[in-house]
Scaffold this active site. Structure first.
Site, PDB file in Angstrom:
ATOM      1  N   LYS A  17     -13.610  18.080  11.343  1.00  0.00           N
ATOM      2  CA  LYS A  17     -14.660  18.096  12.368  1.00  0.00           C
ATOM      3  C   LYS A  17     -14.918  19.532  12.758  1.00  0.00           C
ATOM      4  O   LYS A  17     -14.034  20.213  13.264  1.00  0.00           O
ATOM      5  CB  LYS A  17     -14.231  17.274  13.575  1.00  0.00           C
ATOM      6  CG  LYS A  17     -14.802  15.878  13.499  1.00  0.00           C
ATOM      7  CD  LYS A  17     -15.022  15.276  14.865  1.00  0.00           C
ATOM      8  CE  LYS A  17     -15.963  14.087  14.709  1.00  0.00           C
ATOM      9  NZ  LYS A  17     -15.833  13.120  15.765  1.00  0.00           N
ATOM     10  N   THR A  67       0.851  -1.188   0.000  1.00  0.00           N
ATOM     11  CA  THR A  67       0.000   0.000   0.000  1.00  0.00           C
ATOM     12  C   THR A  67       0.887   1.238   0.000  1.00  0.00           C
ATOM     13  O   THR A  67       1.982   1.237   0.563  1.00  0.00           O
ATOM     14  CB  THR A  67      -0.899   0.072   1.246  1.00  0.00           C
ATOM     15  OG1 THR A  67      -0.057  -0.001   2.388  1.00  0.00           O
ATOM     16  CG2 THR A  67      -1.903  -1.035   1.279  1.00  0.00           C
ATOM     17  N   TRP A 106     -19.169  16.370  10.973  1.00  0.00           N
ATOM     18  CA  TRP A 106     -18.183  16.115   9.929  1.00  0.00           C
ATOM     19  C   TRP A 106     -18.491  16.925   8.672  1.00  0.00           C
ATOM     20  O   TRP A 106     -19.634  17.014   8.239  1.00  0.00           O
ATOM     21  CB  TRP A 106     -18.176  14.623   9.552  1.00  0.00           C
ATOM     22  CG  TRP A 106     -17.488  13.767  10.570  1.00  0.00           C
ATOM     23  CD1 TRP A 106     -16.793  14.207  11.656  1.00  0.00           C
ATOM     24  CD2 TRP A 106     -17.439  12.352  10.591  1.00  0.00           C
ATOM     25  NE1 TRP A 106     -16.300  13.131  12.363  1.00  0.00           N
ATOM     26  CE2 TRP A 106     -16.686  11.978  11.722  1.00  0.00           C
ATOM     27  CE3 TRP A 106     -17.936  11.341   9.767  1.00  0.00           C
ATOM     28  CZ2 TRP A 106     -16.425  10.651  12.055  1.00  0.00           C
ATOM     29  CZ3 TRP A 106     -17.683  10.023  10.098  1.00  0.00           C
ATOM     30  CH2 TRP A 106     -16.931   9.679  11.233  1.00  0.00           C
ATOM     31  N   GLU A 137      -6.052  -3.177  -0.659  1.00  0.00           N
ATOM     32  CA  GLU A 137      -6.457  -4.297   0.206  1.00  0.00           C
ATOM     33  C   GLU A 137      -7.677  -5.033  -0.332  1.00  0.00           C
ATOM     34  O   GLU A 137      -8.087  -6.051   0.208  1.00  0.00           O
ATOM     35  CB  GLU A 137      -6.778  -3.778   1.617  1.00  0.00           C
ATOM     36  CG  GLU A 137      -5.563  -3.336   2.418  1.00  0.00           C
ATOM     37  CD  GLU A 137      -5.199  -1.884   2.204  1.00  0.00           C
ATOM     38  OE1 GLU A 137      -5.576  -1.318   1.149  1.00  0.00           O
ATOM     39  OE2 GLU A 137      -4.533  -1.304   3.082  1.00  0.00           O
TER      40      GLU A 137
HETATM   41  P1  AMP Z   1      -5.132   2.615  -2.975  1.00  0.00           P
HETATM   42  O1  AMP Z   1      -5.044   1.481  -2.060  1.00  0.00           O
HETATM   43  O2  AMP Z   1      -3.840   3.330  -3.171  1.00  0.00           O
HETATM   44  O3  AMP Z   1      -5.747   2.240  -4.281  1.00  0.00           O
HETATM   45  O4  AMP Z   1      -6.086   3.692  -2.318  1.00  0.00           O
HETATM   46  C1  AMP Z   1      -7.381   3.366  -1.896  1.00  0.00           C
HETATM   47  C2  AMP Z   1      -8.101   4.589  -1.453  1.00  0.00           C
HETATM   48  O5  AMP Z   1      -8.305   5.481  -2.560  1.00  0.00           O
HETATM   49  C3  AMP Z   1      -9.506   4.337  -0.955  1.00  0.00           C
HETATM   50  O6  AMP Z   1      -9.516   3.863   0.376  1.00  0.00           O
HETATM   51  C4  AMP Z   1     -10.136   5.705  -1.103  1.00  0.00           C
HETATM   52  O7  AMP Z   1      -9.779   6.572  -0.051  1.00  0.00           O
HETATM   53  C5  AMP Z   1      -9.500   6.213  -2.374  1.00  0.00           C
HETATM   54  N1  AMP Z   1     -10.401   5.983  -3.517  1.00  0.00           N
HETATM   55  C6  AMP Z   1     -10.392   4.961  -4.388  1.00  0.00           C
HETATM   56  N2  AMP Z   1     -11.363   5.109  -5.309  1.00  0.00           N
HETATM   57  C7  AMP Z   1     -12.014   6.259  -5.003  1.00  0.00           C
HETATM   58  C8  AMP Z   1     -13.126   6.950  -5.570  1.00  0.00           C
HETATM   59  N3  AMP Z   1     -13.754   6.535  -6.660  1.00  0.00           N
HETATM   60  N4  AMP Z   1     -13.516   8.091  -4.953  1.00  0.00           N
HETATM   61  C9  AMP Z   1     -12.891   8.554  -3.845  1.00  0.00           C
HETATM   62  N5  AMP Z   1     -11.837   7.947  -3.283  1.00  0.00           N
HETATM   63  C10 AMP Z   1     -11.397   6.807  -3.853  1.00  0.00           C
END
Ligand code: AMP
Length: 542
Positions: A440, A185, A445, A331
């Site tokens: 906040k 990640t 929120w 994940e």
């Molecule tokens: P990653 O593991 O680097 O792909 O990041 C995952 C995170 O990207 C998610 O937990 C979200 O916070 C963000 N994310 C993924 N897709 C979207 C989406 N369509 N809109 C907003 N946030 C997103």
């Protein structure tokens, strides 16, 4: 009583065998550094994949051993995916845009035995070679003619590596839970954490991906994954596209090049393209600047970050392309939701459809989701209640690699995504923030994502980010940080006046600051930790 069905393991080698048997003529087109127009068929691909598998076995790799790739999207990287995963080895994809010390950490933590790299990243690997002493050798993804001079130990060109290998290879009958891929990640704090995909999870994820309400993939499609193979397996396209028999187009190093992408989309008659919002900004800007329309593209899957409504509109109004937003995470392999319309929604006006398309979408079969309050109580699906988003399912991480008990299904078998969301009555989920980015104010929120999305609707705003700034009365108030479109001079007052009425009154940013650039993570997300550091001493106007 047990059912009487065959217990056939779900293996990625079975996708390869199916595709080889049923779609041998289907084409795979790649841009590579040594060939801007490489074309061959599935049949050629799988023949070379078997040669590569033989070469890996000869290295003396044992089941479960990790081999890293640092490479763009192209046919050699695809062959590597299948040759490693299909043989019981683990393909550890690494993002070359990470800092060298993060890459060093990942190679050492994963104990990668070999690294396959594009020629462009040879200098990067040379710079960390002393810090990664356990790597036994390097395969450079090119031929001898284009092999760069290098001091990397045991370096060999990919074409030489496979040249004398037999194209016969018996894919082993693995346990379906055997690991197939590893991706760390891109966390903004702490050490990166490894997510280890299995054969079973990857095959189930591919089945789910091809469904009509998800990627809607078939043999007739031509797919351009602009999302990198090092970013959560290009969202599963190497498996889903081959399972469906779709033509594949790989842009190689041309990922961020709007003009190159436009020509690939047009010349190869691409029907589905996938990528993060920033990639599409470059494409749309190019199309606009030359006054051209995307003729063959039918739909785009956009995810990884919230998709601004302006982008959904522009794709639809200028190019007749439907944007389907997706949400997921490393994940989750990564697919969690997809935003496709439900029965009856075809009757809605186009404006109403846009309002739905900005949501992150409905859970795809295989993923269960819920939102919970601070005490873990489930919140209603009413489109209003905000809560921590939790998920579970067969392609969701149960633990991070070599960190037993660290992070997976810790909440009664549910994985906490770190996202905050609402879910409406129809099941459409909307991400409002990352838990750590939540603002906040007065105990309530505020969604930074919604403010950002609204702000980029202003024609002079190229990019927007919102962070919380400490406030003596309200705890925190939103600060809007904006990159202006070149040559545009919108002021704080004008922007705030424009936002009036578009946001709830108490969500209105307290101030607007203009910057030349907003920092991004290696996967293109706004780096809010960095912004918070930049604005640490910032005082809101009184
Ligand atoms: P990653 O593991 O680097 O792909 O990041 C995952 C995170 O990207 C998610 O937990 C979200 O916070 C963000 N994310 C993924 N897709 C979207 C989406 N369509 N809109 C907003 N946030 C997103």
């Amino acid at each position: 009583m047990q059912g009487l069905m065959m217990d056939t393991p779900l293996l990625i080698s079975s996708i390869l065998r199916h595709a080889d048997r049923n779609f041998p003529e289907r084409e795979i087109v790649s841009v590579t550094i040594d060939n801007p127009d490489h074309r061959y068929t599935y049949r050629d691909c799988f023949r070379r994949t078997r040669q590569l598998a033989n070469a890996f076995v000869k290295l003396g790799l044992k089941q479960g051993d990790r081999v890293a790739t640092i490479a763009w999207n192209d046919y050699r990287h695809l062959e590597t995916y299948y040759a490693l995963g299909g043989s019981g080895f683990v393909c550890h994809t690494i993002n070359p845009r990470l800092f060298p010390d993060q890459i060093t950490f990942m190679i050492n933590h994963a104990e990668d035995r070999w690294v396959l790299t594009d020629p462009a990243f040879v200098p990067l690997l040379e710079s960390i070679v002393d810090a990664t002493p356990n790597v036994e050798g390097y395969v450079v993804l090119t031929d001898d003619a284009h092999m760069p001079a290098t001091t990397l130990p045991n370096a060999i060109s990919y074409e030489s590596f496979i040249a004398n290998e037999s194209s016969d290879f018996e894919w082993p009958n693995l346990d379906e839970n055997a690991a197939v891929g590893l991706c760390y990640t891109s966390g903004t704090t702490g050490d990166p954490k490894g997510v280890l995909y299995s054969n079973r999870s990857s095959v189930l994820h591919a089945y789910a991906g091809v469904a009509p309400d998800v990627l809607n993939l078939s043999n007739k499609d031509c797919v351009l994954p602009v999302v990198p193979l090092f970013h959560v397996n290009a969202w599963g396209t190497p498996y889903a596209a081959l399972l469906a028999g779709s033509k594949l187009v790989f842009p190689g190093p041309k990922m961020g090049d709007g003009e190159a992408l436009f020509h690939l989309l047009e010349n190869e008659t691409v029907t589905l393209a996938l990528g993060v919002p920033t990639i599409w900004m470059a494409l749309l800007q190019y199309a606009k600047s030359v006054g051209k329309k995307l003729e063959s593209l039918d739909r785009t899957i956009i995810g990884g970050a919230a998709v601004p409504e302006t982008m959904i509109r522009e794709f639809f109004e200028e190019h007749d392309v439907v944007v389907r937003q997706g949400w997921g995470m490393t994940e989750m392999s990564p697919l969690g939701t997809a935003n496709s319309p439900k029965a009856g929604m075809e009757k809605l006006s186009q404006e109403e459809k846009f309002k739905i398309q900005v949501k992150q979408g409905r859970a795809i079969f295989g993923v269960e989701m819920k939102i919970v309050d601070d005490d873990g109580n489930e919140l209603p699906w009413d489109g209003k209640a905000f809560g921590a988003l939790r998920v579970r399912g067969p392609w969701i991480c149960s633990d991070y690699y070599k960190l037993a008990g660290s992070g997976g299904a810790h909440y009664d078998g549910w994985f906490d995504t770190g996202d905050v969301a609402t879910i409406d009555e129809q099941g459409y989920m909307t991400i409002t923030d990352r838990t750590k980015d939540v603002i906040k104010s007065g105990g309530e929120w505020i969604s930074s994502i919604e403010i950002e999305n609204t702000a980029v609707g202003h024609p002079s705003v190229a990019e927007a980010a919102v962070i919380g700034i400490a406030h003596p009365k309200w705890t925190e108030r939103p600060l809007l940080i904006v990159v202006r479109v070149e040559d545009q001079q919108v002021t704080t007052e004008e922007l705030l006046a424009w936002l009036q009425g578009k946001l709830a009154k108490w969500w209105m940013p307290e101030d607007v600051v203009f910057v030349d650039e907003i920092p991004h993570t290696a996967t293109g997300k706004i780096k809010k930790t960095e912004l918070r550091k930049q604005f640490v001493g910032y005082r809101l106007p009184t």
